[in-house]
Design a protein around this motif. Structure first.
Motif, PDB file in Angstrom:
ATOM      1  N   GLY A  87       0.774  -1.237   0.000  1.00  0.00           N
ATOM      2  CA  GLY A  87       0.000   0.000   0.000  1.00  0.00           C
ATOM      3  C   GLY A  87       0.803   1.283   0.000  1.00  0.00           C
ATOM      4  N   SER A  88       2.124   1.201  -0.097  1.00  0.00           N
ATOM      5  CA  SER A  88       2.936   2.406   0.056  1.00  0.00           C
ATOM      6  C   SER A  88       3.121   3.193  -1.235  1.00  0.00           C
ATOM      7  N   SER A  89       2.695   2.645  -2.361  1.00  0.00           N
ATOM      8  CA  SER A  89       2.881   3.365  -3.618  1.00  0.00           C
ATOM      9  C   SER A  89       2.028   2.731  -4.709  1.00  0.00           C
ATOM     10  N   GLY A  90       1.959   3.411  -5.837  1.00  0.00           N
ATOM     11  CA  GLY A  90       1.404   2.847  -7.057  1.00  0.00           C
ATOM     12  C   GLY A  90       0.013   2.265  -6.931  1.00  0.00           C
ATOM     13  N   ILE A  91      -0.144   1.059  -7.438  1.00  0.00           N
ATOM     14  CA  ILE A  91      -1.440   0.408  -7.489  1.00  0.00           C
ATOM     15  C   ILE A  91      -2.022   0.212  -6.092  1.00  0.00           C
ATOM     16  N   GLY A  92      -1.205  -0.224  -5.141  1.00  0.00           N
ATOM     17  CA  GLY A  92      -1.697  -0.462  -3.787  1.00  0.00           C
ATOM     18  C   GLY A  92      -2.217   0.792  -3.114  1.00  0.00           C
ATOM     19  N   GLU A  93      -1.475   1.876  -3.245  1.00  0.00           N
ATOM     20  CA  GLU A  93      -1.891   3.148  -2.645  1.00  0.00           C
ATOM     21  C   GLU A  93      -3.203   3.624  -3.264  1.00  0.00           C
ATOM     22  N   GLN A  94      -3.294   3.595  -4.579  1.00  0.00           N
ATOM     23  CA  GLN A  94      -4.508   4.025  -5.274  1.00  0.00           C
ATOM     24  C   GLN A  94      -5.702   3.145  -4.902  1.00  0.00           C
ATOM     25  N   THR A  95      -5.455   1.855  -4.782  1.00  0.00           N
ATOM     26  CA  THR A  95      -6.541   0.921  -4.457  1.00  0.00           C
ATOM     27  C   THR A  95      -7.076   1.165  -3.056  1.00  0.00           C
ATOM     28  N   ALA A  96      -6.177   1.335  -2.091  1.00  0.00           N
ATOM     29  CA  ALA A  96      -6.612   1.595  -0.722  1.00  0.00           C
ATOM     30  C   ALA A  96      -7.463   2.859  -0.654  1.00  0.00           C
ATOM     31  N   SER A  97      -7.033   3.902  -1.350  1.00  0.00           N
ATOM     32  CA  SER A  97      -7.778   5.164  -1.353  1.00  0.00           C
ATOM     33  C   SER A  97      -9.167   4.988  -1.967  1.00  0.00           C
ATOM     34  N   ARG A  98      -9.239   4.286  -3.082  1.00  0.00           N
ATOM     35  CA  ARG A  98     -10.529   4.123  -3.774  1.00  0.00           C
ATOM     36  C   ARG A  98     -11.471   3.185  -3.024  1.00  0.00           C
ATOM     37  N   LEU A  99     -10.934   2.160  -2.388  1.00  0.00           N
ATOM     38  CA  LEU A  99     -11.785   1.288  -1.578  1.00  0.00           C
ATOM     39  C   LEU A  99     -12.368   2.050  -0.393  1.00  0.00           C
ATOM     40  N   ARG A 100     -11.572   2.928   0.182  1.00  0.00           N
ATOM     41  CA  ARG A 100     -12.072   3.749   1.296  1.00  0.00           C
ATOM     42  C   ARG A 100     -13.228   4.631   0.820  1.00  0.00           C
ATOM     43  N   LYS A 101     -13.058   5.241  -0.345  1.00  0.00           N
ATOM     44  CA  LYS A 101     -14.117   6.089  -0.896  1.00  0.00           C
ATOM     45  C   LYS A 101     -15.351   5.272  -1.274  1.00  0.00           C
ATOM     46  N   ALA A 102     -15.151   3.987  -1.553  1.00  0.00           N
ATOM     47  CA  ALA A 102     -16.267   3.111  -1.908  1.00  0.00           C
ATOM     48  C   ALA A 102     -17.011   2.590  -0.685  1.00  0.00           C
ATOM     49  N   GLY A 103     -16.545   2.978   0.526  1.00  0.00           N
ATOM     50  CA  GLY A 103     -17.284   2.632   1.734  1.00  0.00           C
ATOM     51  C   GLY A 103     -16.684   1.525   2.573  1.00  0.00           C
ATOM     52  N   PHE A 104     -15.489   1.069   2.242  1.00  0.00           N
ATOM     53  CA  PHE A 104     -14.833   0.028   3.027  1.00  0.00           C
ATOM     54  C   PHE A 104     -14.047   0.632   4.193  1.00  0.00           C
ATOM     55  N   GLU A 105     -13.946  -0.132   5.279  1.00  0.00           N
ATOM     56  CA  GLU A 105     -12.896   0.101   6.266  1.00  0.00           C
ATOM     57  C   GLU A 105     -11.642  -0.539   5.679  1.00  0.00           C
ATOM     58  N   VAL A 106     -10.606   0.259   5.456  1.00  0.00           N
ATOM     59  CA  VAL A 106      -9.452  -0.237   4.711  1.00  0.00           C
ATOM     60  C   VAL A 106      -8.210  -0.262   5.595  1.00  0.00           C
ATOM     61  N   TYR A 107      -7.506  -1.375   5.532  1.00  0.00           N
ATOM     62  CA  TYR A 107      -6.182  -1.504   6.134  1.00  0.00           C
ATOM     63  C   TYR A 107      -5.180  -1.621   4.980  1.00  0.00           C
ATOM     64  N   ALA A 108      -4.239  -0.691   4.926  1.00  0.00           N
ATOM     65  CA  ALA A 108      -3.171  -0.734   3.923  1.00  0.00           C
ATOM     66  C   ALA A 108      -1.870  -1.075   4.628  1.00  0.00           C
ATOM     67  N   VAL A 109      -1.149  -2.033   4.103  1.00  0.00           N
ATOM     68  CA  VAL A 109       0.083  -2.475   4.761  1.00  0.00           C
ATOM     69  C   VAL A 109       1.229  -2.476   3.764  1.00  0.00           C
ATOM     70  N   ALA A 110       2.425  -2.276   4.306  1.00  0.00           N
ATOM     71  CA  ALA A 110       3.649  -2.293   3.502  1.00  0.00           C
ATOM     72  C   ALA A 110       4.815  -2.269   4.473  1.00  0.00           C
ATOM     73  N   ARG A 111       6.011  -2.445   3.968  1.00  0.00           N
ATOM     74  CA  ARG A 111       7.190  -2.320   4.835  1.00  0.00           C
ATOM     75  C   ARG A 111       7.470  -0.861   5.165  1.00  0.00           C
ATOM     76  N   ARG A 112       7.139   0.058   4.232  1.00  0.00           N
ATOM     77  CA  ARG A 112       7.484   1.475   4.393  1.00  0.00           C
ATOM     78  C   ARG A 112       6.255   2.251   4.885  1.00  0.00           C
ATOM     79  N   VAL A 113       6.054   2.232   6.181  1.00  0.00           N
ATOM     80  CA  VAL A 113       4.867   2.867   6.762  1.00  0.00           C
ATOM     81  C   VAL A 113       4.888   4.376   6.547  1.00  0.00           C
ATOM     82  N   ASP A 114       6.073   4.977   6.559  1.00  0.00           N
ATOM     83  CA  ASP A 114       6.164   6.430   6.425  1.00  0.00           C
ATOM     84  C   ASP A 114       5.596   6.924   5.094  1.00  0.00           C
TER      85      ASP A 114
END
Length: 294
Positions: A30-57
């Protein structure tokens, strides 16, 4: 070495009254690219979203959008077990898993260290499979759930100097097809998303690994040609798509009442897959050679 069993500890299950009524999604990479965009769009679609990656910052912007972020390494079993346990403890459910974490490491089979080949399988295949093991018992108890595996059109065709990467994506395709039938009696859908060329940092990582492993060796000239082809994904909008295109398709796969088994996505993805399906192997070999080995 035997993997520990999926986490199913009773204490991780909150009382029914505390379980979220909102669908919950977990997105890896979830820290970049497809994962980051997906987490954002799922949140807007009404999901409670957990995004994970090694680079939390690098996920601070997602936190600002209401996405919960924390560190997870898909090559570290304890990290994955703890992450799934946390989500179940906090929400009591997990409805969608997006297995997006992955990378491309290129170079000749002769040149790529076998340790690097194993690491690519650990990230692209075994991390995906282990998270699937961990979430499946919870989805099975719910009698519902959706596992979305981010494959690639590279799981259906091939490139010179990309053997290890393509092997991982071919594996994800076979794993997902078998899993789809295996889990269907329990109300769990398994979906493949197959991006074509996408403008993300994946491209730079693959080119750097290609250059590094081939420098000064028998494949150096070939690597220069392949690098040029890979580079066009960053420079030509006629050959590639932004990660938002893939994210939209993932949200569609997550929310469709009856999702398709696979979703090719991105500019030229459908064309390449049709060509691979229709052309005999020797004919497709000739096309690949013409593209990559002028």
């Amino acid at each position: 070495m035997t993997q520990p069993p999926p986490s199913q500890s009773p204490q991780s299950q909150p009382p029914e009254s505390q379980r979220s009524s909102t669908p919950v999604a977990l997105v890896t990479g979830g820290s970049s690219g497809i994962g980051e965009q997906t987490a954002s769009r799922l949140r807007k679609a009404g999901f409670e979203v957990y995004a994970v990656a090694r680079r939390v910052d690098r996920m601070a912007a997602l936190e600002g959008e209401g996405v919960t972020t924390f560190a997870m390494d898909v090559t570290d079993d304890a990290s994955m077990v703890a992450g799934v346990d946390r989500i179940i403890a906090e929400r009591g459910r997990l409805d969608v898993l997006v297995n997006n974490a992955g990378y491309g490491s290129y170079g000749a089979v002769e040149d790529v260290p076998i340790e690097e080949a194993r690491r690519q399988f650990e990230v692209n295949v075994f991390g995906l499979a282990r998270l699937t093991q961990l979430v499946t018992p919870h989805m099975r108890r719910q009698a519902s759930g959706r596992i979305i595996n981010i494959s690639s059109i590279g799981g259906k065709f091939y490139e010179p100097l990309g053997a290890w990467y393509h092997a991982t994506k071919f594996a994800v395709e076979g794993f997902s097809d078998s899993l789809r039938v295996e889990l269907s009696p329990f109300g769990i859908d398994v979906v493949l998303v197959e991006p074509g060329p996408i403008r993300t940092e994946w491209n730079e990582i693959s080119r750097e690994s290609l250059t590094e492993t081939s420098r000064g060796g028998a494949y150096e000239e070939m690597a220069g040609n392949v690098r040029q082809v890979l580079g066009r994904a960053d420079t030509s909008r006629l050959m590639s798509s932004p990660p938002s295109v893939v994210a939209r398709k993932i949200v569609k796969a997550a929310t469709a009442g009856n999702p398709r088994a696979r979703y090719p996505v991105g500019r030229n993805a459908g064309t390449i897959l049709r060509a691979r399906r229709l052309l005999p192997d020797r004919a497709f070999d000739a096309v690949v050679k013409r593209m990559y080995l002028p």
